[in-house]
Design an enzyme around this catalytic site. Structure first.
Site, PDB file in Angstrom:
ATOM      1  N   ASP A   1      22.795  14.657 -40.863  1.00 39.43           N
ATOM      2  CA  ASP A   1      23.648  14.459 -42.050  1.00 39.43           C
ATOM      3  C   ASP A   1      24.631  15.618 -42.240  1.00 39.43           C
ATOM      4  OD1 ASP A   1      24.677  13.283 -44.256  1.00 39.43           O
ATOM      5  OD2 ASP A   1      22.818  13.233 -45.418  1.00 39.43           O
TER       6      ASP A   1
ATOM      7  N   ASP B   1      24.241  20.488 -47.195  1.00 38.32           N
ATOM      8  CA  ASP B   1      23.453  19.409 -47.829  1.00 38.32           C
ATOM      9  C   ASP B   1      22.038  19.445 -47.251  1.00 38.32           C
ATOM     10  OD1 ASP B   1      22.839  17.248 -49.440  1.00 38.32           O
ATOM     11  OD2 ASP B   1      23.633  15.759 -48.054  1.00 38.32           O
TER      12      ASP B   1
HETATM   13  N1  LIG Z   1      20.300  10.129 -35.535  1.00 38.81           N
HETATM   14  C1  LIG Z   1      19.298   9.651 -36.282  1.00 38.81           C
HETATM   15  N2  LIG Z   1      18.128   9.309 -35.709  1.00 38.81           N
HETATM   16  C2  LIG Z   1      17.104   8.810 -36.460  1.00 38.81           C
HETATM   17  N3  LIG Z   1      17.194   8.587 -37.787  1.00 38.81           N
HETATM   18  C3  LIG Z   1      18.339   8.900 -38.404  1.00 38.81           C
HETATM   19  C4  LIG Z   1      19.455   9.453 -37.699  1.00 38.81           C
HETATM   20  N4  LIG Z   1      20.456   9.641 -38.570  1.00 38.81           N
HETATM   21  C5  LIG Z   1      20.000   9.236 -39.768  1.00 38.81           C
HETATM   22  N5  LIG Z   1      18.731   8.776 -39.686  1.00 38.81           N
HETATM   23  C6  LIG Z   1      17.894   8.227 -40.781  1.00 38.81           C
HETATM   24  O1  LIG Z   1      18.740   7.699 -41.797  1.00 38.81           O
HETATM   25  C7  LIG Z   1      18.580   8.443 -43.012  1.00 38.81           C
HETATM   26  C8  LIG Z   1      19.930   8.632 -43.690  1.00 38.81           C
HETATM   27  O2  LIG Z   1      20.820   9.304 -42.823  1.00 38.81           O
HETATM   28  P1  LIG Z   1      21.783  10.454 -43.363  1.00 38.81           P
HETATM   29  O3  LIG Z   1      22.692  10.830 -42.264  1.00 38.81           O
HETATM   30  O4  LIG Z   1      20.947  11.526 -43.978  1.00 38.81           O
HETATM   31  O5  LIG Z   1      22.615   9.670 -44.462  1.00 38.81           O
HETATM   32  P2  LIG Z   1      22.799   9.861 -46.047  1.00 38.81           P
HETATM   33  O6  LIG Z   1      24.125  10.513 -46.174  1.00 38.81           O
HETATM   34  O7  LIG Z   1      22.777   8.495 -46.595  1.00 38.81           O
HETATM   35  O8  LIG Z   1      21.680  10.731 -46.552  1.00 38.81           O
HETATM   36  C9  LIG Z   1      17.919   9.746 -42.586  1.00 38.81           C
HETATM   37  O9  LIG Z   1      17.171  10.340 -43.589  1.00 38.81           O
HETATM   38  C10 LIG Z   1      17.063   9.310 -41.429  1.00 38.81           C
HETATM   39  O10 LIG Z   1      15.853   8.764 -41.901  1.00 38.81           O
HETATM   40 MG   LIG Z   2      20.848  12.423 -45.810  1.00 42.93          MG
END
Ligand SMILES: Nc1ncnc2c1ncn2[C@@H]1O[C@H](COP(=O)(O)OP(=O)(O)O)[C@@H](O)[C@H]1O
Ligand SMILES: [Mg+2]
Length: 239
Positions: free
Chosen positions: A193, A176
């Protein structure tokens, strides 16, 4: 729990279902977090929040929604993952396994030296992660590509290097990957992610890798960095 967190807790209490609230309470009892702070993103399957520990350190909490997850899609991804071949098509089991898979993928990637957030805990549909950022969360690469040509090239090479470790050392394909799932932390990429991430042994992994590469090539091209997909594929996969 400090008074301020208690008040906040009341607000979040109206947002989450009871099962999720109990899961968050368990994480609080185990001292993983001391309460939820603020929302970061409402995603397709999960909601992301910041949280703080008792000692004031920041954490990220990723909460998969139990009711509105697209669990048919999750099932299609997970059923071909050699680690979960016997999984039954039951909503909660699929969601919990999905979150466990993200946790395990992150552990594996980290062990291979890939720059990812350290996963700190996982109970049911909730995942707690290291906070990537300083005062605020690190920006997604889509909003933070370096300005200069050399800066852009450096970023491109650094991402290639992370993907090479992920493939050759951890034996994983992200599946992804795009400029949305790469953060720019102090000029270096951090991959995030990992819920769709799958072992290279998965019969679909090569298709996923090619899709990831296509996304990156498109993004690099927008920034004036031209690279052939085959070339990037070689760089990532050659032993
Ligand atoms: N460990 C982290 N530290 C800082 N920001 C994070 C972290 N994990 C996620 N984010 C923020 O949250 C957003 C969504 O997280 P993500 O894991 O990509 O979930 P989704 O499956 O909804 O895309 C990311 O694009 C980022 O901006
Ligand atoms: Mg994401």
């Amino acid at each position: 729990m400090p008074k301020k967190s208690k008040e906040k807790w009341k607000i979040w209490g109206n947002v989450f279902d009871e099962y999720t609230i109990n899961t968050i309470k368990k994480l609080m009892t185990q001292n993983v977090i001391d309460g939820i702070e603020s929302p970061v993103k409402i995603g397709k399957e999960a909601n992301i929040f910041t949280a703080k520990t008792k000692t004031g350190d920041m954490r990220i909490v990723k909460i998969y929604r139990l009711e509105s997850c697209n669990f048919n899609k999750m099932y299609d991804y997970i059923r071909y993952d050699p680690r979960f071949l016997n999984i039954k098509k039951q909503r909660r089991q699929i969601i919990f396994t999905w979150v466990q898979r993200e946790y395990r993928n992150l552990i594996k990637a980290r062990a291979a030296g890939v720059r990812v957030p350290t996963p700190l805990a996982n109970i049911n549909n909730v995942l707690v992660l290291e906070f990537i950022g300083d005062d605020t969360i690190a920006p997604q690469l889509k909003d933070s590509m370096p300005e200069s040509k050399t800066g852009k090239e450096k970023m491109q090479n650094a991402i290639t290097c992370e993907l090479r470790k992920l493939y050759t050392k951890a034996g994983l394909v992200h599946a992804d990957l795009s400029e949305f799932n790469i953060l720019n932390y102090r000029g270096n990429p951090v991959l995030i992610d990992f819920s769709q991430t799958t072992p290279v042994e998965n019969m679909n992994s090569d298709d996923y890798l090619k899709r990831d590469i296509g996304n990156l090539i498109r993004f690099f091209h927008k920034h004036g960095l031209d690279l052939l997909p085959e070339e990037l594929y070689q760089k990532i996969t050659k032993q």
